[in-house]
Write an enzyme that holds these catalytic residues in place. Structure first.
Site, mmCIF file in Angstrom:
data_model
loop_
_atom_site.group_PDB
_atom_site.id
_atom_site.type_symbol
_atom_site.label_atom_id
_atom_site.label_comp_id
_atom_site.label_asym_id
_atom_site.label_seq_id
_atom_site.Cartn_x
_atom_site.Cartn_y
_atom_site.Cartn_z
ATOM 1 N N HIS A 82 -36.157 103.080 -53.801
ATOM 2 C CA HIS A 82 -36.054 101.619 -53.886
ATOM 3 C C HIS A 82 -35.312 101.225 -55.153
ATOM 4 O O HIS A 82 -35.667 101.661 -56.245
ATOM 5 C CB HIS A 82 -37.448 100.970 -53.898
ATOM 6 C CG HIS A 82 -37.382 99.481 -54.037
ATOM 7 N ND1 HIS A 82 -37.161 98.646 -52.962
ATOM 8 C CD2 HIS A 82 -37.451 98.681 -55.123
ATOM 9 C CE1 HIS A 82 -37.113 97.396 -53.382
ATOM 10 N NE2 HIS A 82 -37.289 97.391 -54.694
ATOM 11 N N ASP A 161 -46.963 89.071 -49.315
ATOM 12 C CA ASP A 161 -45.895 89.086 -50.324
ATOM 13 C C ASP A 161 -44.816 88.068 -49.980
ATOM 14 O O ASP A 161 -44.307 87.375 -50.850
ATOM 15 C CB ASP A 161 -45.282 90.480 -50.455
ATOM 16 C CG ASP A 161 -44.039 90.435 -51.333
ATOM 17 O OD1 ASP A 161 -44.194 90.089 -52.520
ATOM 18 O OD2 ASP A 161 -42.940 90.698 -50.844
ATOM 19 N N ARG A 168 -43.686 81.663 -55.513
ATOM 20 C CA ARG A 168 -43.266 81.987 -56.893
ATOM 21 C C ARG A 168 -41.868 81.478 -57.168
ATOM 22 O O ARG A 168 -41.557 81.020 -58.269
ATOM 23 C CB ARG A 168 -43.320 83.511 -57.109
ATOM 24 C CG ARG A 168 -44.734 84.058 -57.178
ATOM 25 C CD ARG A 168 -44.747 85.574 -57.015
ATOM 26 N NE ARG A 168 -43.902 86.237 -57.969
ATOM 27 C CZ ARG A 168 -43.269 87.405 -57.752
ATOM 28 N NH1 ARG A 168 -43.417 88.043 -56.615
ATOM 29 N NH2 ARG A 168 -42.522 87.936 -58.671
ATOM 30 N N SER A 183 -45.306 93.034 -55.827
ATOM 31 C CA SER A 183 -44.474 92.596 -54.710
ATOM 32 C C SER A 183 -43.649 93.772 -54.165
ATOM 33 O O SER A 183 -43.655 94.064 -52.958
ATOM 34 C CB SER A 183 -43.555 91.464 -55.198
ATOM 35 O OG SER A 183 -42.510 91.228 -54.309
ATOM 36 N N LYS A 187 -44.645 96.289 -50.423
ATOM 37 C CA LYS A 187 -43.753 96.507 -49.279
ATOM 38 C C LYS A 187 -43.499 98.001 -49.083
ATOM 39 O O LYS A 187 -43.472 98.507 -47.975
ATOM 40 C CB LYS A 187 -42.422 95.774 -49.501
ATOM 41 C CG LYS A 187 -42.565 94.269 -49.339
ATOM 42 C CD LYS A 187 -41.306 93.530 -49.696
ATOM 43 C CE LYS A 187 -41.119 93.428 -51.184
ATOM 44 N NZ LYS A 187 -40.410 92.290 -51.695
HETATM 45 N N1 URA Z 1 -38.021 91.861 -55.657
HETATM 46 C C1 URA Z 1 -39.167 91.801 -54.966
HETATM 47 O O1 URA Z 1 -39.271 92.364 -53.878
HETATM 48 N N2 URA Z 1 -40.192 91.109 -55.479
HETATM 49 C C2 URA Z 1 -40.135 90.498 -56.674
HETATM 50 O O2 URA Z 1 -41.102 89.891 -57.094
HETATM 51 C C3 URA Z 1 -38.924 90.559 -57.393
HETATM 52 C C4 URA Z 1 -37.877 91.261 -56.853
#
Ligand code: URA
Length: 437
Positions: A82, A161, A168, A183, A187
């Protein structure tokens, strides 16, 4: 339990229990806890922070808020990668087939680009015929038969999320370390891989502008994933200039194909070898990163990595002749150089501005779901440390929208700082955490 009491407790800087965090996440996901209370809680977290234990509990609660992908039908240790997002970051296009060619299965769920950063799905879709909407069965079948598949992440993964991020975004609480880490990791955990390698970008084109913040985020994400019982490693890499030279979907595919032949830009190859060797160690295909690196180097040299890319493209409906004939990729009607405004050495590049210029040319989206032009983007001609004469091209713009050229050209020009003495080029790989034996 009452949301009010949990907000107050966090506002006072006290540590929340797992039950309180789970109550909040579940209630918010169901719609029982309103946006205004969740916003207040996010702001309390922004100012008071969260302990590593709280952050892990928040991550796990969000990962469990929707569908969790079961990859157990795929043989072997599944390793994901990632990136926190950057400009010209096409590492997945190189790494997915390269790591698969080394025998580690890559079952990857990726995203689309937004703002100044690109997305793997958009890049892959610039290959004629390529499909990212495989069924779950086809996804598993492809990974089991050829070792690699890349699909879009379904909306059902980590819905908490998705909802929280949207909140946010409009309440000035995105840039909170525990909220970012939870976050991203929620995922990744929900997508089912056994191990995850994070590429945390630091610099002008990244979410984390400072090395210190990037290092802290990398550490925290490794801790969360390990705390959740999976294996993890992280690299903090430079994003003070675009990675490689190409920025824009088809242009990046072309550069990734060069890299798979072992002929890509040195920074792209180096980062792929660093990330790929961590993936091989976590996946059990190499005992240490030195051996892993040797193996990956051989696979690039002997054509196995490119052959795997061709198999991967064909298996997802794409035209695999792209490997020999990259000219089948979409091409822009206009290519326009951006001349240097001075003579000297490139001492800095505002990578975010370069990314925004590519977006303006048509390569990216200002808002979610906007259409993009696969042919659009730019190719950087000068990177940090290189000498340039006034009038020489800094970059070449590619677009089908002639009206975008002037603004993009101005942005690219203003992104470059030219100095009279040569600067020391930025260190590409700043830190590596985990998986070094
Ligand atoms: N990317 C994400 O998936 N979440 C965040 O909070 C910031 C960047």
């Amino acid at each position: 339990m009452r949301p009010y009491d949990i907000i107050l407790k966090k506002r006072r800087g006290e540590e929340l229990s797992r039950e309180e965090i789970t109550f909040l996440v579940d209630g918010f996901t169901r719609g029982d806890i309103p946006d205004y209370q969740m916003s207040a809680w996010c702001m309390a977290v922004f100012f008071q922070g969260m302990s590593a234990r709280e952050t892990r509990d928040l991550t796990i609660a969000m990962a469990r808020s929707g569908e969790t992908v079961d990859l157990s039908a795929i043989r072997g240790v599944k390793v994901d990668k990632h990136s926190t997002g950057g400009v010209g970051d096409k590492t997945t296009l190189v790494l997915a087939p390269l790591v698969a060619a080394a025998g580690v299965p890559v079952a990857k769920m990726s995203g689309r680009g937004l703002g100044h950063t690109g997305g793997t799905l958009d890049k892959l879709e610039s290959i004629p015929g390529f499909r990212v909407d495989l069924s779950k069965d086809a996804f598993v079948r492809n990974v089991n038969s050829i070792g690699v598949a890349v699909v879009g992440q379904t909306a059902a993964v980590a819905p908490a999320d998705k909802k929280l991020y949207a909140l946010r975004d409009v309440t000035a609480t995105v840039d909170s370390m525990p909220l970012i880490a939870s976050s991203v990791c929620s995922k990744k955990l929900a997508c089912g891989s056994d191990a995850i390698v994070f590429d945390v970008k630091a610099g002008s084109g990244a979410f984390m502008k400072s090395d210190e913040d990037a290092v802290a985020l990398a550490r925290l994400m490794v801790e969360i994933v390990e705390g959740a019982g999976r294996r993890a490693a992280a690299v903090v890499s430079d994003m003070s200039q675009p990675l490689g030279l190409a920025v824009g979907n088809a242009l990046e595919v072309r550069e990734a194909i060069d890299a798979l032949r072992g002929q890509g830009p040195p920074d792209l190859i180096e980062l792929c070898l660093t990330l790929g060797s961590l993936m091989l160690v976590l996946g059990g295909a190499a005992s240490d990163t030195d051996r892993a690196r040797e193996l990956l180097g051989r696979l690039l040299e002997n054509g196995s990595a490119l052959a795997k890319f061709a198999e991967f493209v064909a298996a997802q409906g794409g035209d695999a002749t792209v490997c020999e004939r990259p000219e089948i990729l979409p091409r822009a009607a206009h290519t326009v150089p951006v001349p240097s405004h001075a003579s000297g050495y490139v001492s800095a590049i505002d990578a975010e501005r370069v990314g925004v210029a590519a977006m303006i040319l048509g390569a990216g989206r200002r808002v979610k779901d906007e259409a993009i032009d696969p042919a659009a983007g730019l190719v950087v001609e000068k990177k940090i440390g290189q000498e340039v004469a006034a009038g020489e091209p800094l970059a070449l713009l590619h677009t089908n929208n002639a009206a975008s050229i002037e603004e993009a050209s101005r942005l690219v020009s203003s992104a470059y700082t030219i100095s009279q003495s040569p600067p020391s080029p930025p260190l590409l790989v700043k830190r590596v955490f985990g998986a070094q034996r």
